[in-house]
Design an enzyme around this catalytic site. Structure first.
Site, PDB file in Angstrom:
ATOM      1  N   GLY A 150     -29.053  14.645   9.760  1.00  0.00           N
ATOM      2  CA  GLY A 150     -28.103  15.540   9.090  1.00  0.00           C
ATOM      3  C   GLY A 150     -28.804  16.758   8.566  1.00  0.00           C
ATOM      4  N   SER A 180     -29.001  19.804   9.767  1.00  0.00           N
ATOM      5  CA  SER A 180     -28.634  21.133  10.224  1.00  0.00           C
ATOM      6  C   SER A 180     -27.940  21.951   9.150  1.00  0.00           C
ATOM      7  CB  SER A 180     -27.742  21.042  11.458  1.00  0.00           C
ATOM      8  OG  SER A 180     -26.607  20.259  11.155  1.00  0.00           O
ATOM      9  N   SER A 181     -27.603  21.368   8.019  1.00  0.00           N
ATOM     10  CA  SER A 181     -27.009  22.162   6.943  1.00  0.00           C
ATOM     11  C   SER A 181     -27.228  21.465   5.628  1.00  0.00           C
ATOM     12  CB  SER A 181     -25.508  22.364   7.179  1.00  0.00           C
ATOM     13  OG  SER A 181     -24.864  21.126   7.091  1.00  0.00           O
ATOM     14  N   GLY A 182     -27.070  22.224   4.549  1.00  0.00           N
ATOM     15  CA  GLY A 182     -27.108  21.622   3.225  1.00  0.00           C
ATOM     16  C   GLY A 182     -28.509  21.198   2.807  1.00  0.00           C
ATOM     17  N   ARG A 220     -25.235  16.131  14.711  1.00  0.00           N
ATOM     18  CA  ARG A 220     -24.262  15.987  15.783  1.00  0.00           C
ATOM     19  C   ARG A 220     -23.904  17.307  16.443  1.00  0.00           C
ATOM     20  NH1 ARG A 220     -19.365  12.857  13.083  1.00  0.00           N
ATOM     21  NH2 ARG A 220     -20.005  14.245  11.417  1.00  0.00           N
ATOM     22  N   ASP A 251     -25.582  11.380  17.600  1.00  0.00           N
ATOM     23  CA  ASP A 251     -24.722  10.823  16.555  1.00  0.00           C
ATOM     24  C   ASP A 251     -25.407   9.556  16.048  1.00  0.00           C
ATOM     25  OD1 ASP A 251     -21.203   9.832  16.377  1.00  0.00           O
ATOM     26  OD2 ASP A 251     -22.797   9.941  14.879  1.00  0.00           O
ATOM     27  N   SER A 293     -28.768   9.180  -1.598  1.00  0.00           N
ATOM     28  CA  SER A 293     -27.546   8.603  -2.140  1.00  0.00           C
ATOM     29  C   SER A 293     -26.869   9.723  -2.941  1.00  0.00           C
ATOM     30  CB  SER A 293     -27.918   7.390  -2.982  1.00  0.00           C
ATOM     31  OG  SER A 293     -26.802   6.882  -3.633  1.00  0.00           O
ATOM     32  N   TYR A 353     -16.547   6.693  -0.710  1.00  0.00           N
ATOM     33  CA  TYR A 353     -17.873   7.272  -0.803  1.00  0.00           C
ATOM     34  C   TYR A 353     -18.794   6.450  -1.692  1.00  0.00           C
ATOM     35  CZ  TYR A 353     -21.332  10.968  -1.404  1.00  0.00           C
ATOM     36  OH  TYR A 353     -22.479  11.689  -1.417  1.00  0.00           O
ATOM     37  N   LYS A 391     -22.519   4.648  -0.829  1.00  0.00           N
ATOM     38  CA  LYS A 391     -23.750   4.987  -1.512  1.00  0.00           C
ATOM     39  C   LYS A 391     -24.326   3.809  -2.284  1.00  0.00           C
ATOM     40  CE  LYS A 391     -24.010   9.081   0.049  1.00  0.00           C
ATOM     41  NZ  LYS A 391     -24.978   9.369   1.110  1.00  0.00           N
TER      42      LYS A 391
END
Lengths: 366, 405
Positions: free
Chosen positions: B120, B122-124, B146, B172, B253, B267, B271
């Site tokens: 994950g 690619s951003s944030g 993804r 994925d 988390s 969510y 977590k």
């Protein structure tokens, strides 16, 4: 002199009243006195704890019970066992709660119709599988299967039962977790995650349901003498066995009795024995409390319990017998265990050291 | 010595705060003892003249003997004080030995050419982590995500001169285990056959929605991506870490993974599952010199958060406003520092510290300072959180009344 004493007493009382107001229980569930003709749905109720719950609810409280499970033969056996005279208070439906939501919904609707259109009062999410295996030996499919049955199954059942509980205006949801849902243990990587997930679900769901008079109870039983437990013991790693022996084995009817009591009270947690109470107090985190004594107990004792728990965890990581470990063994031999007072750990616990074990070979991809 | 310096998890303010508390406790103890003795004497002296005379005589003899022997008399108060101090210090020493950290991960100061896998990324937060690993530490980074388009954008931004330290693979992580395994193998081969050293499980989706408005498929999707994705990646990377003989696994988390909040039923569950996974996994991996870190960031300023804010229920919004928002760089920096140290949990801010000591439960610790901090704070944190929970429940009950009006 006397004046200072009086003033200090008044001051202390004032501070105490403010504290009691600020830390009043978040919600006070009503005690369910009479369970006669209450509609109870028990998932995974064809054996083990679920069957004991059904038995006690049917025979002692006269409730109306629906059992949801997968295996048809076990359901039939269970039906014959619990209601030999084919009473209509018990309905056994065969459904796989983890497959799809529609199946679960249909089953719940069918059971409501059978029980004279009584909406669901109590939902007991007991269906679960468990096994203990080291992480590198657990297949990815097993992780997924366990999460589906233990966690998604409970979600589907809760979602299916909530509308009827809302119509009725009150309800109780019970989530069967485990002591492995309070701390992570060797060999339970898949199982602990599912039980922790149930806890996260319970805490946030309770915040949403508090205004609707529906209360959630989480149950943390230790090892219970059930067919599932016997199945698990066949392939349990040695380390997990040693760790589990520090808390004893309970019988299913003791577990079931306490669950029913906690559900009637509406308390958020249900734990067993001294071990269980201390562990629940330690891992209370941000859980809601329903009694003032709960808050006071938790605030006072959690500090000390954290120290004790660190010592216990040290011994789990090292699994060595030592002088200070005596504390662990005394702590472990609580009154809830069926094992003798000097726990089996002292005898079985040899010099296995998890931190320095050089005997395990791993497959390395070439 | 450098290890010891980097294990300092508090700034000077926090440390002096705790020293001040301990000093206060000692002060109170001595004042209590002195006052107790004084009170006793006062009571007896007021009502018992006989005793007063005896006391005067005793003091006179003491004084005479002191003048004769030229040695100071030992008062009872001093003896009690020294005795109690000695007992307390002894207890503390025993505790410090008995409760020493279970394992001490060695700090990784130099991350040059270390193979880091970020899912994950690619951003944030993941992108910030990749940026810091590449620029500040010159590590070799693999990003798994993804969306191919976002991966390309990310590659443009992070490695504009076609830097060969970064490779972006589109996979994925929640799909099939074999796909994840293949991707990790491909990444290791690309980076010159370097096994994975650090795995950061950052891939996650999140949205806030009431329980009845969440469809069963959304529950399943969320648990697949957030939890099963992390499990598959960990399983795929572990053989490489064992081959290397050491490793770090980071599970990102959230503060919603420490307490349950309105609107986060799906969510929070995922977590919390990561937390349970980490605790049991660490117990199995302690002997392999592989350490697990769980990070609990609060709301972080990322595109994901902007997306979430569009459809958030009003109750969740009110509750989230009680804790602040951090920028992705701060979060990424703290995560990298915790990974280097190998500590079990990574918290952010004073809120995060209180929550972490509150929900520490049965988690392992890696430094004695953590032990002291947690033990002193838990009781107080429990009381604070009960008050806070009262507020949250008040918010969630209140809105209902407003709607029915």
């Amino acid at each position: 002199m006397l004046l200072t004493i009086i003033l200090s007493c008044i001051g202390a009382l004032f501070v105490l009243t403010i504290l009691i107001y600020l830390y009043r229980p978040i919600y006070r569930p009503k005690y369910l006195d009479d369970l006669y003709d209450c509609h109870v749905i028990i998932t995974g109720g064809s054996s083990g704890i679920g069957k004991e719950l059904a038995r006690q609810l049917l025979h002692e409280h006269g409730a109306r019970v629906t059992i949801l499970a997968r295996n048809r033969e076990r359901l039939e056996e269970c039906r014959r066992d619990l209601t030999p005279n084919s009473s209509d208070r018990l309905l056994c439906l065969s459904v796989d709660i983890s497959q799809s939501y529609e199946q679960v919904d249909k089953a719940v609707q069918q059971s409501i119709r059978h029980h004279l259109d009584k909406p669901v009062d109590i939902l007991i999410n007991n269906a679960a599988i468990f096994f203990a295996r080291p992480f590198h030996q657990t297949k990815p499919e097993e992780f997924e299967e366990m999460m589906r049955i233990n966690y998604l199954g409970s979600i589907y059942c809760t979602q299916a039962c909530l509308p009827s509980m809302r119509r009725r205006g009150s309800g109780r949801i019970v989530l069967l977790s485990s002591q492995a849902g309070q701390l992570g243990v060797f060999g339970y990587t898949s199982y602990c995650s599912t039980k922790f997930a149930l806890r996260g679900l319970a805490e946030s769901l309770q915040m949403e349901l508090a205004r609707e008079n529906i209360y959630i109870t989480m149950v943390f039983p230790p090892d219970t003498d059930t067919p599932g437990f016997k199945e698990e013991n066949k392939s349990k790693p040695r380390e997990t066995q040693m760790i589990n022996e520090t808390s004893g084995v309970l019988t299913a009817d003791v577990v079931a009795k306490k669950i029913i009591r906690a559900t009637r009270q509406g308390s958020f947690t249900c734990s067993y024995g001294l071990n269980g109470a201390l562990l629940t107090c330690l891992t209370c985190g941000a859980q809601p409390v329903t009694t003032i004594s709960g808050i006071i107990g938790q605030s006072l004792f959690t500090n000390l319990l954290r120290l004790i728990m660190l010592r216990v965890i040290n011994s789990f990581y090292k699994l060595k017998v030592g002088v200070i470990s005596l504390l662990v063994f005394c702590y472990g031999s609580s009154n809830c265990s069926a094992t003798p007072l000097v726990p089996g750990v002292m005898v079985a616990c040899c010099e296995a050291d998890l931190c320095n074990n050089a005997n395990v070979n791993y497959q390395v991809p070439t | 010595r450098r290890d010891w310096m980097m294990n300092w998890q508090f700034n000077w303010f926090g440390w002096s705060f705790y020293l001040a508390i301990i000093a206060c406790i000692f002060h109170l103890a001595t004042a209590f003892f002195a006052g107790y003795q004084g009170m006793n004497k006062y009571l007896h002296d007021t009502f018992d003249y006989e005793k007063v005379n005896q006391e005067i005589d005793k003091r006179a003899t003491l004084r005479d003997s002191a003048l004769r022997n030229r040695t100071p008399p030992v008062e009872r108060i001093d003896m009690w004080l020294e005795f109690s101090i000695a007992i307390i210090v002894l207890i503390l020493l025993v505790l410090a030995y008995v409760l020493r950290p279970i394992y001490r991960p060695c700090c990784l100061p130099d991350l040059r050419d270390v193979h880091v896998v970020i899912t994950g990324g690619s951003s944030g937060i993941g992108k910030e982590l990749a940026k810091q690993f590449l620029d500040k530490h010159q590590a070799r980074v693999t990003i798994l995500a993804r969306n191919q388009k976002r991966l390309d954008e990310c590659r443009q931004e992070l490695a504009p001169d076609n830097n060969e330290r970064l490779v972006c693979l589109s996979v994925d992580v929640s799909g099939a285990y074999s796909a994840v395994q293949k991707a990790i193998e491909q990444a290791c081969q690309y980076h010159g056959n370097r096994p994975v050293s650090i795995l950061i499980n950052n891939a996650g989706v999140f949205f806030a929605r009431a329980f009845d408005e969440t469809t069963p498929e959304e529950f399943e999707q969320m648990i697949r991506i957030n939890y099963l994705g992390a499990v598959y990646c960990t399983k795929a990377c572990l053989p490489y870490m064992r081959q290397l003989g050491s490793g770090r696994i980071v599970l990102v988390s959230s503060q919603a993974g420490q307490l349950g909040v309105f609107g986060y039923t799906s969510y929070c569950a995922t977590k919390f599952a990561l937390k349970g996974f980490a605790e049991s996994l660490q117990m199995e991996l302690a002997r392999d010199n592989i350490y697990v870190t769980v990070a609990y960031p609060p709301d972080t300023d990322t595109p994901g958060l902007a997306q979430e804010n569009i459809s958030k229920p009003i109750e969740t919004q009110l509750i989230n406003e009680t804790s602040g928002m951090l920028s992705a760089e701060e979060v990424a920096q703290k995560i990298i520092t915790s990974t280097q140290k190998g500590s079990f949990s990574c918290w952010f801010g004073i809120n995060g510290f209180l929550l972490e000591s509150l929900t520490s439960g049965a988690q392992p610790i890696t430094s004695t300072l953590e032990l002291i901090a947690q033990t002193l704070t838990i009781g107080l944190a429990r009381m604070i959180i009960v008050g806070l929970l009262n507020t949250f429940y008040g918010i969630s009950k209140n809105k209902n009344l407003k709607k029915t009006k």
